[in-house]
Scaffold this active site. Sequence first.
Site, mmCIF file in Angstrom:
data_model
loop_
_atom_site.group_PDB
_atom_site.id
_atom_site.type_symbol
_atom_site.label_atom_id
_atom_site.label_comp_id
_atom_site.label_asym_id
_atom_site.label_seq_id
_atom_site.Cartn_x
_atom_site.Cartn_y
_atom_site.Cartn_z
ATOM 1 N N ILE A 1 4.400 8.311 -1.645
ATOM 2 C CA ILE A 1 5.407 7.269 -1.884
ATOM 3 C C ILE A 1 4.660 6.021 -2.330
ATOM 4 C CG2 ILE A 1 7.267 8.155 -0.451
ATOM 5 C CD1 ILE A 1 6.253 6.446 1.833
ATOM 6 N N MET B 1 0.843 -1.188 0.000
ATOM 7 C CA MET B 1 0.000 0.000 0.000
ATOM 8 C C MET B 1 0.881 1.242 0.000
ATOM 9 S SD MET B 1 -2.992 -1.400 0.090
ATOM 10 C CE MET B 1 -4.316 -0.414 0.762
ATOM 11 N N CYS B 2 0.469 2.264 -0.713
ATOM 12 C CA CYS B 2 1.209 3.517 -0.776
ATOM 13 C C CYS B 2 1.007 4.323 0.505
ATOM 14 C CB CYS B 2 0.739 4.336 -1.979
ATOM 15 S SG CYS B 2 0.788 3.423 -3.549
ATOM 16 N N ARG B 3 1.769 5.380 0.649
ATOM 17 C CA ARG B 3 1.639 6.294 1.786
ATOM 18 C C ARG B 3 1.511 7.716 1.240
ATOM 19 N NH1 ARG B 3 -0.030 3.528 5.934
ATOM 20 N NH2 ARG B 3 -1.112 2.837 4.052
ATOM 21 N N ASN C 1 -4.141 5.821 -2.841
ATOM 22 C CA ASN C 1 -3.634 4.633 -2.166
ATOM 23 C C ASN C 1 -4.731 3.589 -2.193
ATOM 24 O OD1 ASN C 1 -2.321 2.757 -0.542
ATOM 25 N ND2 ASN C 1 -2.921 3.771 1.360
#
Length: 259
Positions: free
Chosen positions: A86, A1-3, A112
């Site tokens: 990110i 998972m993205c942040r 995300n």
Amino acid sequence: MCRIAAWSGPEIALEDIVVRPAHSLLTQSQHASEAKLAVNGDGFGIAWYGQGALPGLYRDVLPAWSDGNLVSLCRMVRSRRFIAHIRASTMGETSRANCHPFTYGRWSFCHNGQIPHYPRLRRALEAALPDALYNARRGTTDSEALFLTLLANGLDRDPLGAWRATLAEIGGAGPEGPVRITCVMSDGETLWALRHASDGRAPTLYLSQGFANGGRALASEPLCGHPHRWKALPCDTLCALGADGYVSTTPLAQMQLAG
């Protein structure tokens, strides 16, 4: 998972959100604590607003921690409103075109989560885009397609209506798995955020309870060591942060999503 991390308020250095906090976005790129993967190394990006209506944009495929320019850039650039991301890729190869945020005109957007049945939707979603938006597409992710679909559905005029129409087009869970979406976007004047999941398990997003200068931050994980200073955003509610720190929330409300 993205942040994700974002800011709306008085002008500050990007490093005050991206680099300096104890659990900054840069720290989360290697030590995320509320994601399936602790490491998010498939690229990063920042969109920020300064002079003029259009956002600045810096993206790269390097892991955030290994880009020698990022810390210097964040120290020198100041902005009243910005979005940083990110990436831990779930769909689309690692390329600059697939790194978030995405921009179009005055809008910036990051995501995300995942639309697992996107390969089945892709042709229909792209065919529904007006020519200008279709020609603006550069990458292959479900995230960019989601952004362009929101724009096609009137994001510039009615963000709530655009989200309702777009989520209805996407639908709910299929055999591939549940839809899980957390998004942050801005038109340069307002910072918007939304969490949605067809199984009720949307990726995390927190709102800070205020900074000394009156601004507000959004982040996938609290940026400091004081979780009580952060509040989780509710699912299926569109949150808007104004320049004065005022926060308004509007439920997507009574909308029937395909399940």
